[in-house]
Design a protein around this motif. Structure first.
Motif, PDB file in Angstrom:
ATOM      1  N   GLU A 101      10.344  -8.603   9.964  1.00 19.04           N
ATOM      2  CA  GLU A 101      11.223  -8.397  11.121  1.00 19.04           C
ATOM      3  C   GLU A 101      10.475  -7.811  12.312  1.00 19.04           C
ATOM      4  O   GLU A 101      10.710  -8.182  13.452  1.00 19.04           O
ATOM      5  N   GLN A 102       9.558  -6.872  12.046  1.00 20.47           N
ATOM      6  CA  GLN A 102       8.858  -6.147  13.107  1.00 20.47           C
ATOM      7  C   GLN A 102       7.481  -6.733  13.430  1.00 20.47           C
ATOM      8  O   GLN A 102       6.813  -6.240  14.335  1.00 20.47           O
ATOM      9  N   ASP A 103       7.058  -7.747  12.676  1.00 16.99           N
ATOM     10  CA  ASP A 103       5.735  -8.354  12.825  1.00 16.99           C
ATOM     11  C   ASP A 103       4.644  -7.285  12.807  1.00 16.99           C
ATOM     12  O   ASP A 103       3.816  -7.179  13.704  1.00 16.99           O
ATOM     13  N   ARG A 104       4.679  -6.476  11.731  1.00 15.27           N
ATOM     14  CA  ARG A 104       3.713  -5.380  11.558  1.00 15.27           C
ATOM     15  C   ARG A 104       2.981  -5.546  10.237  1.00 15.27           C
ATOM     16  O   ARG A 104       3.518  -6.074   9.269  1.00 15.27           O
ATOM     17  N   TYR A 105       1.753  -5.056  10.208  1.00 14.54           N
ATOM     18  CA  TYR A 105       0.994  -5.022   8.968  1.00 14.54           C
ATOM     19  C   TYR A 105       1.663  -4.050   7.996  1.00 14.54           C
ATOM     20  O   TYR A 105       2.379  -3.134   8.405  1.00 14.54           O
ATOM     21  N   VAL A 106       1.372  -4.252   6.719  1.00 10.67           N
ATOM     22  CA  VAL A 106       1.872  -3.374   5.657  1.00 10.67           C
ATOM     23  C   VAL A 106       0.700  -2.588   5.086  1.00 10.67           C
ATOM     24  O   VAL A 106      -0.365  -3.146   4.807  1.00 10.67           O
ATOM     25  N   PHE A 107       0.906  -1.289   4.925  1.00  7.55           N
ATOM     26  CA  PHE A 107      -0.019  -0.453   4.163  1.00  7.55           C
ATOM     27  C   PHE A 107       0.686  -0.138   2.858  1.00  7.55           C
ATOM     28  O   PHE A 107       1.789   0.411   2.852  1.00  7.55           O
ATOM     29  N   MET A 108       0.059  -0.513   1.754  1.00  8.02           N
ATOM     30  CA  MET A 108       0.680  -0.367   0.443  1.00  8.02           C
ATOM     31  C   MET A 108      -0.121   0.623  -0.399  1.00  8.02           C
ATOM     32  O   MET A 108      -1.346   0.559  -0.447  1.00  8.02           O
ATOM     33  N   TYR A 109       0.594   1.510  -1.068  1.00  5.78           N
ATOM     34  CA  TYR A 109      -0.003   2.549  -1.895  1.00  5.78           C
ATOM     35  C   TYR A 109       0.574   2.404  -3.301  1.00  5.78           C
ATOM     36  O   TYR A 109       1.761   2.586  -3.512  1.00  5.78           O
ATOM     37  N   PHE A 110      -0.285   2.046  -4.270  1.00 11.22           N
ATOM     38  CA  PHE A 110       0.100   2.044  -5.679  1.00 11.22           C
ATOM     39  C   PHE A 110      -0.274   3.401  -6.250  1.00 11.22           C
ATOM     40  O   PHE A 110      -1.447   3.778  -6.251  1.00 11.22           O
ATOM     41  N   GLY A 111       0.711   4.145  -6.744  1.00 14.65           N
ATOM     42  CA  GLY A 111       0.466   5.428  -7.374  1.00 14.65           C
ATOM     43  C   GLY A 111       1.262   5.531  -8.656  1.00 14.65           C
ATOM     44  O   GLY A 111       1.969   4.594  -9.039  1.00 14.65           O
ATOM     45  N   ARG A 112       1.151   6.669  -9.306  1.00 14.88           N
ATOM     46  CA  ARG A 112       1.938   6.906 -10.512  1.00 14.88           C
ATOM     47  C   ARG A 112       2.016   8.395 -10.770  1.00 14.88           C
ATOM     48  O   ARG A 112       1.151   9.154 -10.334  1.00 14.88           O
ATOM     49  N   TYR A 113       3.033   8.792 -11.487  1.00 10.82           N
ATOM     50  CA  TYR A 113       3.225  10.192 -11.846  1.00 10.82           C
ATOM     51  C   TYR A 113       2.052  10.661 -12.709  1.00 10.82           C
ATOM     52  O   TYR A 113       1.620   9.958 -13.629  1.00 10.82           O
ATOM     53  N   MET A 153      -1.238  -7.988  -8.843  1.00  8.40           N
ATOM     54  CA  MET A 153      -2.229  -7.609  -7.845  1.00  8.40           C
ATOM     55  C   MET A 153      -3.448  -6.948  -8.488  1.00  8.40           C
ATOM     56  O   MET A 153      -4.249  -6.326  -7.811  1.00  8.40           O
ATOM     57  N   ASN A 154      -3.574  -7.086  -9.806  1.00 10.07           N
ATOM     58  CA  ASN A 154      -4.706  -6.542 -10.565  1.00 10.07           C
ATOM     59  C   ASN A 154      -4.852  -5.029 -10.412  1.00 10.07           C
ATOM     60  O   ASN A 154      -5.956  -4.513 -10.292  1.00 10.07           O
ATOM     61  N   VAL A 155      -3.737  -4.322 -10.418  1.00 10.29           N
ATOM     62  CA  VAL A 155      -3.744  -2.869 -10.352  1.00 10.29           C
ATOM     63  C   VAL A 155      -3.608  -2.347 -11.776  1.00 10.29           C
ATOM     64  O   VAL A 155      -2.542  -2.438 -12.369  1.00 10.29           O
ATOM     65  N   TYR A 156      -4.713  -1.831 -12.290  1.00 15.84           N
ATOM     66  CA  TYR A 156      -4.710  -1.337 -13.672  1.00 15.84           C
ATOM     67  C   TYR A 156      -5.031   0.150 -13.746  1.00 15.84           C
ATOM     68  O   TYR A 156      -5.070   0.733 -14.817  1.00 15.84           O
ATOM     69  N   ALA A 157      -5.303   0.761 -12.603  1.00 17.02           N
ATOM     70  CA  ALA A 157      -5.533   2.199 -12.490  1.00 17.02           C
ATOM     71  C   ALA A 157      -5.040   2.604 -11.107  1.00 17.02           C
ATOM     72  O   ALA A 157      -4.901   1.762 -10.229  1.00 17.02           O
ATOM     73  N   THR A 158      -4.781   3.866 -10.927  1.00 19.58           N
ATOM     74  CA  THR A 158      -4.289   4.325  -9.631  1.00 19.58           C
ATOM     75  C   THR A 158      -5.164   5.460  -9.123  1.00 19.58           C
ATOM     76  O   THR A 158      -5.822   6.123  -9.933  1.00 19.58           O
ATOM     77  N   PRO A 159      -5.178   5.663  -7.817  1.00 17.17           N
ATOM     78  CA  PRO A 159      -4.461   4.934  -6.783  1.00 17.17           C
ATOM     79  C   PRO A 159      -5.174   3.649  -6.374  1.00 17.17           C
ATOM     80  O   PRO A 159      -6.386   3.499  -6.569  1.00 17.17           O
ATOM     81  N   VAL A 160      -4.411   2.730  -5.812  1.00 16.11           N
ATOM     82  CA  VAL A 160      -4.925   1.520  -5.180  1.00 16.11           C
ATOM     83  C   VAL A 160      -4.200   1.386  -3.857  1.00 16.11           C
ATOM     84  O   VAL A 160      -2.991   1.586  -3.787  1.00 16.11           O
ATOM     85  N   PHE A 161      -4.956   1.063  -2.825  1.00 13.24           N
ATOM     86  CA  PHE A 161      -4.397   0.913  -1.485  1.00 13.24           C
ATOM     87  C   PHE A 161      -4.617  -0.508  -1.022  1.00 13.24           C
ATOM     88  O   PHE A 161      -5.681  -1.079  -1.254  1.00 13.24           O
ATOM     89  N   GLY A 162      -3.610  -1.070  -0.374  1.00 14.30           N
ATOM     90  CA  GLY A 162      -3.719  -2.438   0.097  1.00 14.30           C
ATOM     91  C   GLY A 162      -3.174  -2.591   1.501  1.00 14.30           C
ATOM     92  O   GLY A 162      -2.302  -1.845   1.930  1.00 14.30           O
ATOM     93  N   PHE A 163      -3.723  -3.560   2.180  1.00 14.84           N
ATOM     94  CA  PHE A 163      -3.258  -3.911   3.514  1.00 14.84           C
ATOM     95  C   PHE A 163      -2.800  -5.349   3.450  1.00 14.84           C
ATOM     96  O   PHE A 163      -3.515  -6.218   2.929  1.00 14.84           O
ATOM     97  N   LEU A 164      -1.595  -5.595   3.957  1.00 14.05           N
ATOM     98  CA  LEU A 164      -0.985  -6.915   3.882  1.00 14.05           C
ATOM     99  C   LEU A 164      -0.608  -7.403   5.272  1.00 14.05           C
ATOM    100  O   LEU A 164      -0.283  -6.603   6.158  1.00 14.05           O
TER     101      LEU A 164
END
Length: 169
Positions: free
Chosen positions: A45-57, A113-124
């Protein structure tokens, strides 16, 4: 022989865990992180990049990143102003609906997305296409480097590591 006291203690511990409810991972405090599916909708909707953070407790490196890197007020302003921020609990069974209508869990997204450990950061890209992902603890300066790579459009002509090497000269 199994004692009644030990059985009672085990039963009480199990009951307390069940009543406590599920434990979820936490995104950095003070940031407007949203769920993956909501973030993709906002980005489109906003035509903005995404910053994604894969984390876990319980992820020590996630906690270190949150405390040391995401506590930087300039980094917070930079990322809040320029990205749709998405947080994914890599161990969650929370179901979400992707833009194409497919329903998957956050854990399934991590596997895709091949995330098998955390943290992983992605830009979309705003349409959800991955620009790059990086694993592990990152400093505030590294996050600023990633921002320059993405916002400057350098990903169109070179890879991240090539860009970072040329920047260090």
């Amino acid at each position: 022989m199994f004692s009644l006291t030990r059985y009672g203690a085990c039963l009480a511990a199990a009951l307390l865990l069940a009543l406590a409810g599920p434990v979820t991972a936490d995104a950095p405090e003070g940031y407007p992180f949203v769920a993956f599916d909501e973030g993709l909708r906002k980005a489109a909707e906003q035509d903005r990049y995404v910053f994604m953070y894969f984390g876990r407790y319980g992820c020590g490196w996630c906690d270190k990143t949150n405390q040391e890197s995401f506590s930087d007020p300039d980094l917070k302003a930079l990322y809040t102003d320029n990205y749709v921020l998405v947080y994914v609990d890599a161990e969650s069974g929370r179901r979400m609906t992707l833009p194409g209508g497919e329903r998957i869990t956050e854990m399934e997204l991590g596997a895709r997305m091949n995330v098998y450990a955390t943290p992983v950061f992605g830009f979309l890209m705003p349409d959800g296409e991955t620009i790059f992902t990086v694993p592990g603890f990152k400093t505030a300066d590294e996050f600023r480097d990633y921002h320059r790579f993405v916002s400057g459009g350098h990903y169109r002509e070179q890879g991240l590591f090539e860009y970072l090497a040329s920047e260090s000269r």
